[in-house]
Motif scaffolding. Structure first.
Motif, mmCIF file in Angstrom:
data_model
loop_
_atom_site.group_PDB
_atom_site.id
_atom_site.type_symbol
_atom_site.label_atom_id
_atom_site.label_comp_id
_atom_site.label_asym_id
_atom_site.label_seq_id
_atom_site.Cartn_x
_atom_site.Cartn_y
_atom_site.Cartn_z
ATOM 1 N N PRO A 72 37.924 11.299 17.618
ATOM 2 C CA PRO A 72 37.803 12.762 17.518
ATOM 3 C C PRO A 72 39.042 13.510 18.027
ATOM 4 O O PRO A 72 39.352 14.596 17.537
ATOM 5 C CB PRO A 72 36.576 13.088 18.356
ATOM 6 C CG PRO A 72 36.388 11.922 19.257
ATOM 7 C CD PRO A 72 36.954 10.737 18.536
ATOM 8 N N GLU A 73 39.776 12.927 18.989
ATOM 9 C CA GLU A 73 40.979 13.596 19.529
ATOM 10 C C GLU A 73 42.058 13.674 18.451
ATOM 11 O O GLU A 73 42.727 14.703 18.280
ATOM 12 C CB GLU A 73 41.545 12.847 20.743
ATOM 13 C CG GLU A 73 40.533 12.526 21.826
ATOM 14 C CD GLU A 73 39.751 11.245 21.539
ATOM 15 O OE1 GLU A 73 40.271 10.330 20.890
ATOM 16 O OE2 GLU A 73 38.582 11.202 21.956
ATOM 17 N N VAL A 74 42.245 12.576 17.718
ATOM 18 C CA VAL A 74 43.250 12.545 16.656
ATOM 19 C C VAL A 74 42.802 13.440 15.499
ATOM 20 O O VAL A 74 43.621 14.128 14.886
ATOM 21 C CB VAL A 74 43.483 11.097 16.168
ATOM 22 C CG1 VAL A 74 44.504 11.051 15.054
ATOM 23 C CG2 VAL A 74 43.900 10.197 17.322
ATOM 24 N N ALA A 75 41.502 13.479 15.223
ATOM 25 C CA ALA A 75 40.973 14.288 14.122
ATOM 26 C C ALA A 75 41.252 15.769 14.337
ATOM 27 O O ALA A 75 41.489 16.505 13.372
ATOM 28 C CB ALA A 75 39.480 14.047 13.971
ATOM 29 N N LYS A 76 41.266 16.203 15.592
ATOM 30 C CA LYS A 76 41.537 17.620 15.895
ATOM 31 C C LYS A 76 42.979 17.994 15.559
ATOM 32 O O LYS A 76 43.261 19.145 15.245
ATOM 33 C CB LYS A 76 41.264 17.910 17.371
ATOM 34 C CG LYS A 76 39.810 17.856 17.742
ATOM 35 C CD LYS A 76 39.636 18.084 19.225
ATOM 36 C CE LYS A 76 38.197 17.887 19.655
ATOM 37 N NZ LYS A 76 38.030 18.010 21.099
ATOM 38 N N GLU A 77 43.877 17.033 15.619
ATOM 39 C CA GLU A 77 45.295 17.298 15.377
ATOM 40 C C GLU A 77 45.675 17.222 13.896
ATOM 41 O O GLU A 77 46.743 17.673 13.515
ATOM 42 C CB GLU A 77 46.144 16.299 16.160
ATOM 43 C CG GLU A 77 45.958 16.391 17.657
ATOM 44 C CD GLU A 77 46.668 15.277 18.399
ATOM 45 O OE1 GLU A 77 47.404 14.495 17.749
ATOM 46 O OE2 GLU A 77 46.483 15.173 19.622
ATOM 47 N N LEU A 78 44.793 16.636 13.073
ATOM 48 C CA LEU A 78 45.104 16.456 11.655
ATOM 49 C C LEU A 78 44.441 17.541 10.801
ATOM 50 O O LEU A 78 43.358 18.018 11.125
ATOM 51 C CB LEU A 78 44.641 15.078 11.173
ATOM 52 C CG LEU A 78 45.324 13.879 11.816
ATOM 53 C CD1 LEU A 78 44.708 12.587 11.305
ATOM 54 C CD2 LEU A 78 46.817 13.897 11.532
ATOM 55 N N ALA A 79 45.123 17.903 9.712
ATOM 56 C CA ALA A 79 44.588 18.864 8.751
ATOM 57 C C ALA A 79 44.391 18.164 7.413
ATOM 58 O O ALA A 79 45.131 17.244 7.065
ATOM 59 C CB ALA A 79 45.538 20.044 8.606
ATOM 60 N N THR A 80 43.407 18.617 6.648
ATOM 61 C CA THR A 80 43.109 18.026 5.344
ATOM 62 C C THR A 80 43.791 18.827 4.250
ATOM 63 O O THR A 80 43.734 20.051 4.221
ATOM 64 C CB THR A 80 41.585 18.025 5.101
ATOM 65 O OG1 THR A 80 40.950 17.344 6.179
ATOM 66 C CG2 THR A 80 41.232 17.331 3.797
ATOM 67 N N CYS A 81 44.438 18.122 3.348
ATOM 68 C CA CYS A 81 45.117 18.740 2.201
ATOM 69 C C CYS A 81 44.075 19.418 1.308
ATOM 70 O O CYS A 81 43.039 18.831 1.018
ATOM 71 C CB CYS A 81 45.877 17.665 1.427
ATOM 72 S SG CYS A 81 46.555 18.235 -0.131
ATOM 73 N N PRO A 82 44.321 20.647 0.848
ATOM 74 C CA PRO A 82 43.344 21.317 -0.017
ATOM 75 C C PRO A 82 43.274 20.720 -1.423
ATOM 76 O O PRO A 82 42.336 21.001 -2.167
ATOM 77 C CB PRO A 82 43.849 22.757 -0.062
ATOM 78 C CG PRO A 82 45.284 22.686 0.280
ATOM 79 C CD PRO A 82 45.454 21.506 1.183
#
Length: 151
Positions: free
Chosen positions: A36-46
């Motif tokens: 979850p820590e890494v997931a907060k730093e990543l954004a999903t491409c639209p």
């Protein structure tokens, strides 16, 4: 991914994970929960949910994303009216003729109400057909466990 489903892709959550392209979407869901820590730093491409990039690099990724072309092509097709013509096509289907006349059928039927287990043979004689569909080791109750108000 479509051309080679067996191609190995590196997981954005854990650099040691190498996943086959055909399993990659499922792995992303699993790893998002595990990290979850890494997931907060990543954004999903639209344009493609498989593209996970650092939030700071998202705008740069959007300008260079290969999948952006597919979305743009869909927009061009919609605005050109190609799909609009298919949607506005008039259907030539017609309902088949109906031979039923419910009003006439209701007049032909007797005035006796429907009662479960009682059949009307058409000669105004009602006979009671009792059918026991229960296995021999099970018997039907002799009375209702509650009071019936319509009797």
């Amino acid at each position: 991914d479509v051309l080679d489903p067996e191609r190995l892709i590196q997981c954005p959550y854990n650099k040691h994970h190498r996943i086959r392209a055909c399993r990659f979407p499922y792995h992303l869901v699993k790893c998002r929960k595990s990290y979850p820590e890494v997931a907060k730093e990543l954004a999903t491409c639209p344009f493609n949910a498989r593209h996970l990039v650092p939030q700071a690099d998202l705008s740069d990724h959007i300008t260079k994303c290969n999948d952006k072309g597919f979305i743009e092509q869909d927009i061009v097709n919609q605005s050109s009216g190609v799909q609009r013509e298919h949607m506005n096509a008039v259907s030539t289907w017609q309902a088949p003729p109906c031979d039923e006349d419910w009003e006439a059928e209701s007049l032909e039927q007797s005035d006796s109400p429907f009662v479960w287990g009682v059949t009307n043979s058409g000669i105004n004689s009602t006979t009671f057909e009792q059918k026991n569909c229960l296995p021999s080791r099970v018997r039907a109750p002799e009375s209702f466990p509650y009071a019936v108000s319509w009797k």
